[in-house]
Design a protein around this motif. Structure first.
Motif, PDB file in Angstrom:
ATOM      1  N   ALA A 159       0.797  -0.924  -0.051  1.00  0.00           N
ATOM      2  CA  ALA A 159      -0.272   0.119   0.426  1.00  0.00           C
ATOM      3  C   ALA A 159       1.130   0.903   0.059  1.00  0.00           C
ATOM      4  O   ALA A 159       0.741   2.253  -1.137  1.00  0.00           O
ATOM      5  CB  ALA A 159      -0.661   0.179   1.513  1.00  0.00           C
ATOM      6  N   TYR A 174       2.704   1.350  -3.549  1.00  0.00           N
ATOM      7  CA  TYR A 174       1.667   2.069  -4.128  1.00  0.00           C
ATOM      8  C   TYR A 174       0.914   3.601  -4.060  1.00  0.00           C
ATOM      9  O   TYR A 174       1.052   4.566  -5.081  1.00  0.00           O
ATOM     10  CB  TYR A 174       0.578   1.135  -4.191  1.00  0.00           C
ATOM     11  N   TYR A 232      -8.396  -6.474  -1.092  1.00  0.00           N
ATOM     12  CA  TYR A 232      -6.892  -6.244  -0.101  1.00  0.00           C
ATOM     13  C   TYR A 232      -7.402  -5.689   1.248  1.00  0.00           C
ATOM     14  O   TYR A 232      -9.266  -5.737   1.015  1.00  0.00           O
ATOM     15  CB  TYR A 232      -6.571  -4.490  -0.459  1.00  0.00           C
ATOM     16  N   GLY A 243      -4.522  -3.360   3.874  1.00  0.00           N
ATOM     17  CA  GLY A 243      -4.082  -2.634   3.183  1.00  0.00           C
ATOM     18  C   GLY A 243      -5.406  -1.678   1.826  1.00  0.00           C
ATOM     19  O   GLY A 243      -4.808  -0.793   0.839  1.00  0.00           O
ATOM     20  N   SER A 244      -6.460  -2.085   2.136  1.00  0.00           N
ATOM     21  CA  SER A 244      -7.428  -1.411   1.395  1.00  0.00           C
ATOM     22  C   SER A 244      -7.433  -0.250   1.120  1.00  0.00           C
ATOM     23  O   SER A 244      -8.429   0.336   0.074  1.00  0.00           O
ATOM     24  CB  SER A 244      -9.005  -2.570   1.682  1.00  0.00           C
ATOM     25  N   GLN A 271      -5.470   2.195   2.251  1.00  0.00           N
ATOM     26  CA  GLN A 271      -4.426   2.588   1.396  1.00  0.00           C
ATOM     27  C   GLN A 271      -4.285   3.174   0.048  1.00  0.00           C
ATOM     28  O   GLN A 271      -4.916   4.182  -0.438  1.00  0.00           O
ATOM     29  CB  GLN A 271      -3.124   2.333   2.131  1.00  0.00           C
ATOM     30  N   VAL A 272      -5.284   1.866  -0.455  1.00  0.00           N
ATOM     31  CA  VAL A 272      -4.912   1.386  -1.637  1.00  0.00           C
ATOM     32  C   VAL A 272      -6.924   2.636  -2.527  1.00  0.00           C
ATOM     33  O   VAL A 272      -5.794   3.650  -3.688  1.00  0.00           O
ATOM     34  CB  VAL A 272      -5.773   0.354  -2.068  1.00  0.00           C
TER      35      VAL A 272
END
Length: 356
Positions: A95, A98, A128, A131-132, A134-135
């Motif tokens: 994350a 990314y 995810y 880290g979803s 942050q994505v």
């Protein structure tokens, strides 16, 4: 926390951490080659590719990832340093990577490498968990934050003053052009003065040559004048001596006639040499007069030449008369100076008659 504008990924400490982790992640990928966990392999591949580019182009990422370096730079490097290749840890680190890649892509003036574009295109292929958030943030809100950061950057805000800056630059350009014209005028004036000084220096050299010649001629004149005095004194000595001899000794007609003729011959000879010396003295004085004239001409001949070039056609006759008066030489005919042996044959005839 890193200060924007300073080196962060390009520091020796962070480059070493990134290099060690790139090797470690590649080893983890080799270990998962036969695994069926495609998500875990993708996360490690994404992390390895990102860290490899961070290590290879740290100055570029320092320049284009200012916002994320300021907000999570130290936390990101701690996660990289402590990363143990597990899937949960890999999702956290993924994350962060990314976010850096998204900002790097937004800030780059040109398209990023195909390798980075390839792994970014595969992000949406997986779901995810840890880290979803942050994505999602990197794909939506962070884009707005990056745009705001660069839109209200001090350097960009100063573009509002661009018309005034252009106006000032135009005024400065006109001022610079005027200054250049003024300098060219001054340079031209200095060039003319330099040419004048060069010509004047040449005439000064000519003047010095005439002065040196004059010193030689003055010395020659003084010696010639001294020789005239000596000859004049010698002309008087025989007459005075003969006068006293006549007063003291009784008159002897035969010997007196011979002595008188001898005295007359000696006087004529001395008088001849006196005449030669006198003519030479006058010739030297004439030469000195001509040298003085040329020394005087050297003082104003440049101004006269400039006036001659700029004079109108109707003034040529006046200038010719001026040239005849000023530039005509004062010549003493040296051919009239008698040679040392002029009349010697007549003197020899006179002596022969006296002997007879």
């Amino acid at each position: 926390m890193s200060i924007p504008g300073e080196s962060y990924f390009a520091t020796d400490r962070n480059k070493k951490i990134l290099s060690n982790m790139v090797v470690k992640v590649r080893g983890g990928l080799d270990a998962l080659r036969d695994s069926d966990n495609a998500k875990h392999k993708f996360l490690l591949e994404f992390i390895g590719t990102t860290l490899f580019h961070l290590e290879s182009y740290p100055e570029s990422f320092d320049e284009r990832c200012i916002m994320n370096i300021a907000s999570l730079g130290d936390r990101f490097m701690d996660e990289v340093r402590k990363f143990e290749l597990g899937e949960i840890d890999a999702e956290y680190l993924f994350a962060y990577c990314y976010r850096f890649l998204i900002e790097y892509q937004l800030s780059s003036p040109h398209q990023i490498s195909s390798e980075l574009l390839s792994i970014l295109s595969r992000v949406s292929d997986f779901e995810y968990t840890v880290g979803s958030s942050q994505v999602r943030y990197a794909g939506h809100q962070m884009l707005i934050n990056v745009v705001q950061h660069y839109l209200y950057h001090p350097n960009l805000v100063s573009l509002k003053d661009l018309p005034e800056v252009i106006k000032r630059s135009e005024a400065e350009r006109e001022g610079a052009e005027q200054a250049i014209l003024d300098r060219e005028t001054r340079v031209s004036a200095l060039a003319e003065k330099l040419e004048t000084y060069e010509t004047a220096f040449n005439f000064v050299g000519l003047y010095s040559g005439f002065k040196s010649l004059k010193i030689t001629k003055v010395s020659e004149k003084n010696w010639n004048f001294l020789f005239l005095l000596v000859l004049g004194f010698l002309l008087l000595v025989p007459i005075v001596v003969k006068f006293f001899n006549v007063l003291e000794a009784p008159a002897k007609s035969g010997s007196d006639i011979i002595s008188f003729f001898a005295l007359a011959g000696l006087e004529l000879l001395l008088l001849y040499f006196f005449r030669v010396a006198l003519q030479n003295f006058r010739s030297i004085k004439a030469q000195l007069l001509q040298i003085d004239l040329r020394m005087t001409l050297c003082q104003f001949v440049q101004s006269y030449a400039e006036y001659s070039k700029g004079a109108p056609d109707g003034s040529k006759g006046l200038l010719e008369r001026f040239e005849q008066v000023v530039f005509s030489g004062i010549v003493n005919d040296e051919s009239a100076i008698p040679s040392t042996f002029d009349g010697l044959d007549k003197l020899a005839e006179l002596v022969g008659k006296i002997r007879k």
